[in-house]
Every structure is written in C-alpha cells, then in structure tokens.
Design an enzyme around this catalytic site. Structure first.
Site, PDB file in Angstrom:
ATOM      1  N   LEU A   8     -25.261 -25.387 -53.844  1.00  0.00           N
ATOM      2  CA  LEU A   8     -24.123 -24.908 -54.588  1.00  0.00           C
ATOM      3  C   LEU A   8     -23.493 -23.901 -53.491  1.00  0.00           C
ATOM      4  O   LEU A   8     -23.845 -23.352 -52.938  1.00  0.00           O
ATOM      5  CB  LEU A   8     -24.574 -24.152 -55.775  1.00  0.00           C
ATOM      6  CG  LEU A   8     -25.805 -24.489 -56.779  1.00  0.00           C
ATOM      7  CD1 LEU A   8     -26.156 -23.445 -57.505  1.00  0.00           C
ATOM      8  CD2 LEU A   8     -25.313 -25.537 -57.337  1.00  0.00           C
ATOM      9  N   CYS A   9     -22.177 -24.405 -53.510  1.00  0.00           N
ATOM     10  CA  CYS A   9     -21.222 -24.085 -53.037  1.00  0.00           C
ATOM     11  C   CYS A   9     -21.117 -22.015 -53.409  1.00  0.00           C
ATOM     12  O   CYS A   9     -20.684 -21.821 -54.388  1.00  0.00           O
ATOM     13  CB  CYS A   9     -20.558 -23.618 -53.250  1.00  0.00           C
ATOM     14  SG  CYS A   9     -18.896 -22.938 -52.771  1.00  0.00           S
ATOM     15  N   VAL A  10     -21.395 -20.675 -52.546  1.00  0.00           N
ATOM     16  CA  VAL A  10     -21.871 -19.820 -52.629  1.00  0.00           C
ATOM     17  C   VAL A  10     -20.175 -18.951 -53.590  1.00  0.00           C
ATOM     18  O   VAL A  10     -20.017 -18.495 -54.774  1.00  0.00           O
ATOM     19  CB  VAL A  10     -22.009 -19.061 -52.245  1.00  0.00           C
ATOM     20  CG1 VAL A  10     -20.885 -18.636 -50.905  1.00  0.00           C
ATOM     21  CG2 VAL A  10     -22.205 -17.148 -52.398  1.00  0.00           C
TER      22      VAL A  10
ATOM     23  N   ALA B  28     -20.271 -20.619 -57.030  1.00  0.00           N
ATOM     24  CA  ALA B  28     -20.622 -20.354 -58.036  1.00  0.00           C
ATOM     25  C   ALA B  28     -20.311 -18.956 -58.217  1.00  0.00           C
ATOM     26  O   ALA B  28     -20.544 -18.578 -59.809  1.00  0.00           O
ATOM     27  CB  ALA B  28     -22.581 -20.422 -57.934  1.00  0.00           C
TER      28      ALA B  28
END
Lengths: 139, 131
Positions: free
Chosen positions: B78-80, B83
């Site tokens: 998941l892209c930080v 997210a």
C-alpha cells in the site's frame, strides 16, 4: 535497455483526467516526482481532460484545494524533458498550446541551453510513442 | 513464463478494478506465472483495510487479497502517502502520527512509491487496473 548493471526502461506516465474534481492528477504528479530519482527514461503524456492539468493561470482559491500546477514547471529540473500533448484533445476542448504552461528544460549536452519539453503530437503519433514504451502507467 | 507487476488504482466494491486485478493475479499464478508485486495506489489502498465487514453473501475483497498473499507469498504494498490520506495506517505509522489504532490487513505492507517504480523495472509486464 541495459546500461552496465542498471536496467533503464522507458516509463510513460499518462495523464488523462482534469486537475481537480478527482485526486488522480495530483497523485500522478507525486509518482512522477518520485520516479525521477530512479534514472529511468521518463515520458509524460497529457491527453483527454488531462490537458487541463497544464492550463496557465489556475486559481483554486474558491474550491479549497491546493493549486499544484506550478510544480509542472519544475519538471525540467527533475530531468523530465519529454512531455507529449495530444493535439486532438486540445482541439476537442477548444484549446491550443498558448493556453498551456510553457515547459522547458536545460540541455546539459548543449551548454545548458533552454529547450522545449513539450511535443505536440497527433493521436496517431502518440500511439507510436506509447508502442515504444516498456511500462505505461495511466492515471 | 512472465513476471507480472500489478497496479491497482481503485477501491474495493465501488469499482471493479480491484476484482479484475485479483482475478488476473489468481489466474496468472494458476498458470505458473509470477506476481512480483501488487501495488495499491489512489483509493486502491482501501483494499488493504482490516476493518471491512461486507455482507455475508458477498465476496470479502481485503480477505481475498490476504489469502492470496498467504498462499502464494504475493507482495501486497500500500502506498504510504495515499494510505495516510485515507486513514489506512500500520502500527508504526499510527504510533508516529499519534493515532490509537491501526488497520492494515494481514499480508499487506505499507511502503513508498519507489516500490511501484521498482516493480516497473523488475517485472516483465506491468498491468494497471483502474479507469
């Protein structure tokens, strides 16, 4: 494609949505800026409503969103110098290149001469450019 | 055989993109191909919430991904930045931002956009699911 140990691929970032209304344009720009650190061969495309992303004089004051359009003018500093604009997308929206920001880069192989990053291409020419890519991200 | 990278740009249930990406990944694995990584961006990060409670008679999209990760060691990232905007936090991010809970589903991990570019470099084919 191989440059010593390092693989250099042709990455294309395809921007097809209006700058505001959805978050795609902003988050796509975030990907492009990160990608610039990876020393890959980067191209950007602005097509469909994506051409609005480069409109001059954007003002977002009344919609409560950040105007991130000034960031595009820094792309040259990130060594991103291949920016394709689809002509038909401009025509269909009654726009011309004059309505868009003038994006430049400095060519280190030519005494840092300032050069145009923007290439106006037809839909047909764009299809050829897409065909030459290794990786196409569409946002 | 092909090494695939997958990008999921849309959230679960609202949009079919994550269903299609899941079916694609599953079919590719069944045929013996490799999934180098599935990267979740934009609303796609919502595929990785541990708090989804869909109706009993519907598919459970986050659980389905978790099972795929468990059975076939698929790397789900998941892209930080995406997210954090959307309230998807792992334990570290929750602590760092002073939040009392975290909600990343099993088998997912949070990392940066560099992981997407790396997938593009490493994979033979990058497949994007979204509009």
């Amino acid at each position: 494609m191989e440059d010593g140990d390092q693989v250099i691929k042709k990455f294309m970032y395809m921007n097809r949505k209006a700058p505001y209304g959805t978050i795609y344009a902003l988050e796509s720009l975030e990907v492009v800026l990160i990608a610039a650190a990876f020393d890959q061969d980067v191209s950007l495309v602005f097509a469909d409503d994506g051409v609005y992303q480069l409109m001059k004089n954007q003002n977002t004051e009344e919609i409560g969103m950040k105007n991130f359009s000034p960031t595009y003018s820094a792309l040259g500093d990130y060594d991103i110098k291949k920016i394709y604009i689809e002509k038909e997308s401009l025509d269909e929206r009654g726009l011309s290149l004059d309505d868009l920001q003038d994006l430049k880069y400095e060519d280190e192989d030519d005494d840092w001469a300032e050069k145009d990053s923007i290439h106006l291409v037809s839909r047909e020419e764009l299809a050829e450019v897409i065909d030459q890519q290794d990786v196409v991200f569409s946002f | 055989l092909v090494k695939f990278g997958i990008l999921v740009n849309e959230g679960p249930y609202t949009h079919q993109a994550s269903d299609s990406a899941y079916e694609f990944a599953k079919a590719a694995i069944e045929k013996g191909h490799e999934i180098f990584r599935v990267f979740f961006y934009h609303d796609g990060v919502n595929n990785g919430t541990s708090l989804a409670v869909p109706p009993q008679d519907d598919r459970h999209i986050p659980n389905r991904w978790s099972e795929l990760a468990k059975e076939h060691s698929v790397d789900l990232v998941l892209c930080v930045a995406a997210a954090q905007r959307r309230g998807i936090l792992d334990e570290d991010e929750a602590k760092r931002n002073g939040k009392t809970s975290n909600n990343v589903a099993e088998g997912f991990r949070i990392s940066g956009l560099g992981q997407l570019i790396e997938a593009g470099i490493q994979a033979d084919r990058m497949v994007v699911f979204g509009d």
